[in-house]
Design an enzyme around this catalytic site. Structure first.
Site, PDB file in Angstrom:
ATOM      1  N   HIS A  14     -11.498  50.652 -22.618  1.00 42.48           N
ATOM      2  CA  HIS A  14     -10.256  50.967 -22.177  1.00 42.48           C
ATOM      3  C   HIS A  14      -9.400  51.477 -23.006  1.00 42.48           C
ATOM      4  O   HIS A  14     -10.093  51.891 -24.067  1.00 42.48           O
ATOM      5  CB  HIS A  14      -9.594  49.341 -21.737  1.00 42.48           C
ATOM      6  N   CYS A  23      -5.660  51.568 -30.435  1.00 48.54           N
ATOM      7  CA  CYS A  23      -6.141  51.157 -29.173  1.00 48.54           C
ATOM      8  C   CYS A  23      -5.440  52.190 -28.176  1.00 48.54           C
ATOM      9  O   CYS A  23      -5.891  52.015 -26.650  1.00 48.54           O
ATOM     10  CB  CYS A  23      -5.654  49.738 -28.576  1.00 48.54           C
ATOM     11  N   HIS A  27     -11.831  53.207 -26.372  1.00 48.55           N
ATOM     12  CA  HIS A  27     -12.903  52.427 -26.976  1.00 48.55           C
ATOM     13  C   HIS A  27     -13.259  51.347 -26.052  1.00 48.55           C
ATOM     14  O   HIS A  27     -12.881  51.021 -25.102  1.00 48.55           O
ATOM     15  CB  HIS A  27     -12.255  51.968 -28.333  1.00 48.55           C
ATOM     16  N   HIS A  29     -15.018  47.023 -26.030  1.00 47.07           N
ATOM     17  CA  HIS A  29     -15.165  45.890 -26.422  1.00 47.07           C
ATOM     18  C   HIS A  29     -16.752  45.216 -26.198  1.00 47.07           C
ATOM     19  O   HIS A  29     -17.166  45.305 -24.937  1.00 47.07           O
ATOM     20  CB  HIS A  29     -14.187  45.098 -26.361  1.00 47.07           C
ATOM     21  N   HIS A  68     -19.789  47.270 -18.318  1.00 51.53           N
ATOM     22  CA  HIS A  68     -20.020  48.601 -18.525  1.00 51.53           C
ATOM     23  C   HIS A  68     -19.271  49.481 -17.807  1.00 51.53           C
ATOM     24  O   HIS A  68     -19.619  50.655 -17.407  1.00 51.53           O
ATOM     25  CB  HIS A  68     -21.481  48.957 -18.260  1.00 51.53           C
ATOM     26  N   GLU A 123     -11.549  39.506 -26.856  1.00 51.29           N
ATOM     27  CA  GLU A 123     -11.696  40.823 -27.488  1.00 51.29           C
ATOM     28  C   GLU A 123     -12.599  41.264 -28.719  1.00 51.29           C
ATOM     29  O   GLU A 123     -13.362  42.212 -28.497  1.00 51.29           O
ATOM     30  CB  GLU A 123     -10.315  41.531 -27.371  1.00 51.29           C
TER      31      GLU A 123
HETATM   32 ZN   LIG Z   1      -9.263  47.351 -27.099  1.00 56.76          ZN
END
Ligand SMILES: [Zn+2]
Length: 133
Positions: A14, A23, A27, A29, A68, A123
Site C-alpha cells: 500500500h 509510508c 511498500h 507488510h 499479494h 501491520e
Molecule cells: Zn505500511
C-alpha cells in the site's frame, strides 16, 4: 460473553496519500489479522463458531482479494500506471491505513453473517489497528 479469535496471515502492499512519512512510498507488510467473534451462549457443540468456518469465510476472501495485492485509495494517481503495467490492485475509498483495512475486513465478515466483535490488523509485530462497533 464468549469470544474466539482466528489469526490469518497475508502479504499486502500500500501507500498513504497526503502523508509526509515514509509510508507515502509504495511498500509492503507481512500482515496478521485477528478476527474476534463473540456469543452470549455457546452453540450445541459448545462453541462460539468453528475456527474452520472463520477460515473458510474470511481467509478465502482475503486470499482472493487482499493477499499479494496493492491496497490503494481510489484517488491514488498511480492507478493508471499499475493498469498499464497489468498489475493488480484493490481499491478502497479511504487512505489504506491499517485502520481502514481493519474496517474493510470487519465489514466483509459482518456481510457474511459472522458475529464479529473486533478485527485487529497487525501491520508490524509491534503495531496494530482495530475496528469494532
Ligand atoms: Zn505500511
Amino acid at each position: 460473553m464468549y469470544k474466539v479469535t482466528r489469526e490469518i496471515h497475508f502479504c499486502y502492499g500500500h501507500r498513504l496519500l497526503n502523508y509526509s512519512g515514509k509510508c507515502r512510498h509504495l511498500h509492503g507488510h507481512n500482515g496478521k489479522v485477528e478476527i474476534e467473534l463473540y456469543a452470549e451462549k455457546l452453540n450445541e457443540l459448545g462453541m462460539v463458531r468453528d475456527f474452520e468456518e472463520i477460515k473458510q469465510v474470511v481467509q478465502v476472501w482475503i486470499d482472493d482479494n487482499l493477499d499479494h495485492n496493492m491496497i490503494l485509495c481510489r484517488r491514488d494517481p498511480l492507478i493508471p500506471a499499475l493498469e498499464a503495467g497489468k498489475e493488480r490492485y484493490y481499491l478502497i475509498d479511504e487512505n489504506p491505513t491499517a485502520e481502514a483495512i481493519s474496517k474493510l475486513i470487519y465489514d466483509y465478515a459482518i456481510s457474511q453473517k459472522l458475529p464479529v466483535s473486533e478485527v485487529r490488523l497487525w501491520e508490524t509485530p509491534k503495531s496494530f489497528a482495530s475496528y469494532s462497533e
